[in-house]
Design a protein around this motif. Structure first.
Motif, PDB file in Angstrom:
ATOM      1  N   ASN A  86       0.814  -1.212   0.000  1.00 14.32           N
ATOM      2  CA  ASN A  86       0.000   0.000   0.000  1.00 14.32           C
ATOM      3  C   ASN A  86       0.849   1.264   0.000  1.00 14.32           C
ATOM      4  O   ASN A  86       0.485   2.268  -0.623  1.00 14.32           O
ATOM      5  CB  ASN A  86      -0.908   0.014   1.235  1.00 14.32           C
ATOM      6  CG  ASN A  86      -2.120  -0.881   1.078  1.00 14.32           C
ATOM      7  OD1 ASN A  86      -2.136  -1.758   0.221  1.00 14.32           O
ATOM      8  ND2 ASN A  86      -3.118  -0.690   1.899  1.00 14.32           N
ATOM      9  N   SER A  94      -1.424   4.492  -8.075  1.00  9.73           N
ATOM     10  CA  SER A  94      -2.365   5.615  -7.986  1.00  9.73           C
ATOM     11  C   SER A  94      -1.864   6.811  -8.776  1.00  9.73           C
ATOM     12  O   SER A  94      -2.645   7.493  -9.465  1.00  9.73           O
ATOM     13  CB  SER A  94      -2.573   6.008  -6.517  1.00  9.73           C
ATOM     14  OG  SER A  94      -3.132   4.956  -5.776  1.00  9.73           O
ATOM     15  N   VAL A 323     -10.600   6.194  -4.316  1.00 13.55           N
ATOM     16  CA  VAL A 323     -11.247   5.120  -3.552  1.00 13.55           C
ATOM     17  C   VAL A 323     -11.308   3.841  -4.377  1.00 13.55           C
ATOM     18  O   VAL A 323     -11.025   2.741  -3.872  1.00 13.55           O
ATOM     19  CB  VAL A 323     -12.665   5.552  -3.109  1.00 13.55           C
ATOM     20  CG1 VAL A 323     -13.418   4.366  -2.492  1.00 13.55           C
ATOM     21  CG2 VAL A 323     -12.596   6.688  -2.107  1.00 13.55           C
ATOM     22  N   ARG A 326      -7.832   2.256  -4.747  1.00 11.76           N
ATOM     23  CA  ARG A 326      -7.441   1.628  -3.476  1.00 11.76           C
ATOM     24  C   ARG A 326      -8.230   0.351  -3.240  1.00 11.76           C
ATOM     25  O   ARG A 326      -7.675  -0.657  -2.790  1.00 11.76           O
ATOM     26  CB  ARG A 326      -7.665   2.627  -2.333  1.00 11.76           C
ATOM     27  CG  ARG A 326      -7.173   2.154  -0.988  1.00 11.76           C
ATOM     28  CD  ARG A 326      -7.399   3.223   0.068  1.00 11.76           C
ATOM     29  NE  ARG A 326      -6.983   2.755   1.375  1.00 11.76           N
ATOM     30  CZ  ARG A 326      -5.742   2.851   1.850  1.00 11.76           C
ATOM     31  NH1 ARG A 326      -4.812   3.413   1.102  1.00 11.76           N
ATOM     32  NH2 ARG A 326      -5.440   2.382   3.038  1.00 11.76           N
ATOM     33  N   PHE A 327      -9.523   0.385  -3.532  1.00 10.73           N
ATOM     34  CA  PHE A 327     -10.364  -0.805  -3.378  1.00 10.73           C
ATOM     35  C   PHE A 327      -9.891  -1.919  -4.301  1.00 10.73           C
ATOM     36  O   PHE A 327      -9.741  -3.079  -3.882  1.00 10.73           O
ATOM     37  CB  PHE A 327     -11.823  -0.456  -3.674  1.00 10.73           C
ATOM     38  CG  PHE A 327     -12.675  -1.650  -4.000  1.00 10.73           C
ATOM     39  CD1 PHE A 327     -13.126  -2.492  -2.991  1.00 10.73           C
ATOM     40  CD2 PHE A 327     -13.020  -1.929  -5.317  1.00 10.73           C
ATOM     41  CE1 PHE A 327     -13.896  -3.608  -3.296  1.00 10.73           C
ATOM     42  CE2 PHE A 327     -13.789  -3.040  -5.626  1.00 10.73           C
ATOM     43  CZ  PHE A 327     -14.231  -3.878  -4.610  1.00 10.73           C
ATOM     44  N   SER A 330      -6.574  -3.415  -3.134  1.00  9.41           N
ATOM     45  CA  SER A 330      -6.747  -4.224  -1.933  1.00  9.41           C
ATOM     46  C   SER A 330      -7.396  -5.565  -2.259  1.00  9.41           C
ATOM     47  O   SER A 330      -7.002  -6.605  -1.718  1.00  9.41           O
ATOM     48  CB  SER A 330      -7.603  -3.471  -0.898  1.00  9.41           C
ATOM     49  OG  SER A 330      -6.998  -2.254  -0.537  1.00  9.41           O
ATOM     50  N   CYS A 355     -12.415  -4.691   1.655  1.00 11.89           N
ATOM     51  CA  CYS A 355     -11.642  -3.874   0.714  1.00 11.89           C
ATOM     52  C   CYS A 355     -12.336  -2.556   0.417  1.00 11.89           C
ATOM     53  O   CYS A 355     -11.677  -1.530   0.216  1.00 11.89           O
ATOM     54  CB  CYS A 355     -11.390  -4.652  -0.578  1.00 11.89           C
ATOM     55  SG  CYS A 355     -10.315  -6.089  -0.360  1.00 11.89           S
ATOM     56  N   GLY A 359     -10.832   1.119   1.053  1.00 12.82           N
ATOM     57  CA  GLY A 359     -10.799   2.216   0.082  1.00 12.82           C
ATOM     58  C   GLY A 359     -11.329   3.512   0.651  1.00 12.82           C
ATOM     59  O   GLY A 359     -10.732   4.577   0.467  1.00 12.82           O
TER      60      GLY A 359
END
Length: 708
Positions: A86, A94, A323, A326-327, A330, A355, A359
């Motif tokens: 992460n 990202s 979001v 990130r989701f 994950s 997850c 996010g």
């Protein structure tokens, strides 16, 4: 005078916001602090220039140092994979994917500027999430992951941001140079932090060794450490000060619970001082953030080329994009990493839920704001920095959207109606209760004193278990066992152990008689080792290692005599070398280490038994050349060793009791904070809270009597 007035004003706004938070417990204090800053900027026309360098030094460095110091080391190691993923890979993904998305939304924006915006939005800020966690029962693992990645992704995000700005300003970018520089400033920064905290730890231990135990002095030294480390890393070695203070916090001796050298007073005062410092710094960060937001919006509103409503929609879309990224990361990571049976399960409702919460929990905050505020006004050639006003507004709006999104959505997802506790203590996710505590997941119900006492003891045991490090379980196991007994009996009791007034050490031989007795005991241990080896109960490597170690001790007893200063530094260097060696060996040859540890336990038990037999024989004899009291001290030494190895240790040594009392004081401070949390949540009455505090105070007085 202007600086002093600004400091007084910001602190006043912070106090007002935190007072209001006690009445509006459903709103995280961070949002109220931002609101206080916004109101001050709008109605009092307060404007404070935020310089990136001093902001990172004055605020981010101590906050991250404290986070690293308090982060559970066992959880950090267990979650090292997802945390690094992460903090580094997700930040890079990202930046790249988000940069393309921003370029699609704003075609006029240069590529480098688009990547710059997303890079500065990549670092997460767990401060607000920690307060939201009080309202919503966020899983401990998720909170540990968010807190852990925030220790590292500030550095990775700011490094990506730095290269995005450089590419925008100069129009040039080298992936090779950026990659090499990234690893250079990160790795060297980590080394600088590790070496400097090792030096500071040595200084603090040496002061204690010399009898300098002024608790205020040690607290000041502890507070100044992150500032010095950050400054040295950034200005002298030109590497990442953020990485340096994070590593320093993790390796700080105050995060190591085997700290018998420090008195309970030093540890308690240092801890409370840090509570105060971090409480103020966290609040100031969000107040400053609130002060800056109106000016960012004002520039956009007065800019005829940018539509304010459209810019707000852009900011919302970018937050949703972050979001989603990130989701997705994950979900993919957890799908392919958590497969102990080797089977990949692509669909899981529980994993999807977790997850999605991960996010939404990626809240942006202080580092994002200070980064975007550091954008230069012009680029090479004197032209204005492309869309600087838009970037400033979008970053500010994304911070607000992420805070509001987490505040509103996470409680809905967890279906919890418990109020948000104020951030007047140092507890975050690790203090949340076990999921099987039904009373924790329901609406607040006023508990009786016995019920509240049970909850507090349960939470204290959970907190202590989270802190317990591998290889240092004796003190924690002793205190936890007593708490478990208290949970059964629901009553506090005094449990003073007999303290041995003399302590011996095979590395501190003070007289010829000591040396003679050690030589006798070492010979007994060698006999025990030979017997085990002849019976094929230990390996060749274990036999060689044990005999070499005892031979080394025997040689030191005969030949080496040091003063206390030389002895301290030799011991400190030796411990450091052995820790590094043990860590490397454990990482490379885990199975061999496991076997060596088992053999070492056998050798220690057999040696202790053999030495005790010989000491008992000497005690019953009529020899006048060896003092009976000295024999008694050696017997206590080997008995304590044997009890420890056999799991029967009760701690008769001063070091053990000092560590135990320090831990008991720390556990009582946890109980006070838990009482305050329950009072703020409406789960106990003021009368019940006062009774609980009185019992805690009584227990602490008992400990203090034992110290005296």
């Amino acid at each position: 005078m202007e600086i002093l007035e600004s400091i007084i004003l910001i602190l006043s706004l912070l106090i007002i916001a935190n007072i209001v938070s006690h009445y509006f417990v459903s709103i995280p204090p961070s949002l109220l602090q931002i609101a206080a800053g916004v109101l001050a900027a709008l109605f009092m026309h307060v404007k404070i220039y935020v310089d990136t360098e001093w902001f990172l030094l004055a605020f981010i460095a101590p906050i991250l140092f404290n986070d690293g110091n308090n982060f559970p080391k066992r959880e950090l190691w267990k979650l090292k994979g997802p945390i690094l993923g992460n903090a580094i890979i997700l930040v890079i993904i990202s930046t790249l994917v988000g940069g393309v998305f921003v370029k699609f939304l704003i075609p006029s924006l240069p590529w480098a500027t688009a990547f710059t915006l997303v890079a500065v939005l990549s670092p997460t800020d767990p401060i607000a999430v920690q307060s939201i966690a009080k309202k919503a029962h966020i899983p401990d693992k998720l909170m540990h992951l968010i807190s852990g990645e925030s220790l590292i992704n500030d550095a990775s995000g700011l490094i990506c941001f730095k290269y995005g700005v450089a590419a925008t300003v100069t129009g040039m970018f080298s992936l090779k140079s950026a990659t090499i520089d990234f690893f250079h400033i990160s790795i060297v920064g980590a080394l600088v932090g590790a070496i400097m905290i090792w030096i500071f730890n040595g200084i603090r231990l040496y002061l204690i060794n010399q009898g300098v135990d002024d608790s205020i002095l040690h607290a000041i030294i502890q507070i100044i450490i992150p500032f010095i480390i950050y400054y040295v890393a950034e200005d002298i070695f030109d590497v990442s000060g953020v990485v340096a203070v994070v590593i320093a916090g993790i390796l700080n001796i105050s995060s190591n619970h085997n700290m018998s050298a420090f008195t309970p007073e030093i540890r308690l005062i240092t801890s409370r001082t840090w509570d105060l410092v971090v409480y103020v710094l966290n609040g100031i960060v969000f107040v400053l953030l609130g002060i800056e937001i109106p000016f960012a919006m004002e520039e956009l509103v007065h800019n005829d080329n940018i539509n304010t409503f459209w810019a707000t929609i852009l900011a919302f879309a970018i937050w949703v994009m972050l979001v989603v990224i990130r989701f997705a990361w994950s979900y993919v990571y957890s799908t392919f990493s958590n497969n102990p049976d080797g089977k990949i399960k692509l669909w899981s409702k529980t994993r999807l839920y977790d997850c999605l919460m991960s996010g939404i929990s990626g809240v942006r905050g202080a580092v994002t704001m200070v980064g975007v505020l550091s954008l230069p006004m012009t680029i090479k050639g004197g032209d204005p920095f492309p869309s600087r006003t838009l970037l400033l507004f979008v970053a500010s709006a994304v911070i607000i959207f992420s805070l509001l999104g987490a505040t509103i959505l996470i409680p809905l997802m967890t279906k919890s109606s418990a109020p948000v506790a104020y951030r007047g203590n140092t507890f975050s996710s690790d203090d949340s209760d076990d999921s099987d505590d039904e009373e924790e997941e329901s609406a607040p119900v006023e508990l009786t004193q016995i019920e509240a006492n049970r909850v507090i003891l349960d939470k204290t045991v959970k907190k202590l278990r989270n802190e317990m490090d591998e290889g240092d379980t004796a003190v924690y196991s002793s205190v936890i066992a007593e708490y478990l007994n208290d949970i059964r009996n629901l009553s506090f009791r005094n449990n003073n152990s007999n303290v041995v007034s003399h302590q011996i050490s095979k590395r501190r031989v003070k007289s010829k008689k000591d040396a003679e007795l050690w030589d006798i005991c070492f010979n007994c241990e060698l006999d025990a080792i030979d017997e085990l080896y002849e019976n094929h109960e230990i390996s060749d490597d274990s036999y060689d290692l044990a005999t070499r170690k005892i031979a080394k001790y025997k040689k030191e007893i005969v030949h080496r005599r040091y003063n206390t200063t030389i002895e301290f530094f030799i011991s400190y260097f030796r411990r450091t070398f052995l820790q590094i060696k043990r860590w490397i060996y454990r990482s490379v040859k885990y199975n061999d280490v496991q076997q060596m540890n088992q053999d070492s336990i056998k050798i220690s038990i057999a040696g202790a038994k053999k030495a005790l037999e010989k000491l008992q024989e000497l005690d019953q004899s009529d020899q006048e050349d060896i003092d009976d009291n000295l024999i008694y001290i050696f017997q206590r030494h080997y008995e304590d060793r044997l009890e420890l190895l056999q799991g029967k240790y009760r701690g008769r040594s001063p070091e053990f009791n000092s560590e135990r009392m320090a831990l008991e004081v720390k556990a009582l401070s946890y109980q006070r904070a838990f009482v305050q949390d329950m009072l703020e949540q409406g789960r106990v009455s003021k009368v019940t809270a006062n009774e609980l505090r009185k019992n805690i105070n009584y227990s602490e007085e008992v400990i203090n009597i034992g110290v005296e």
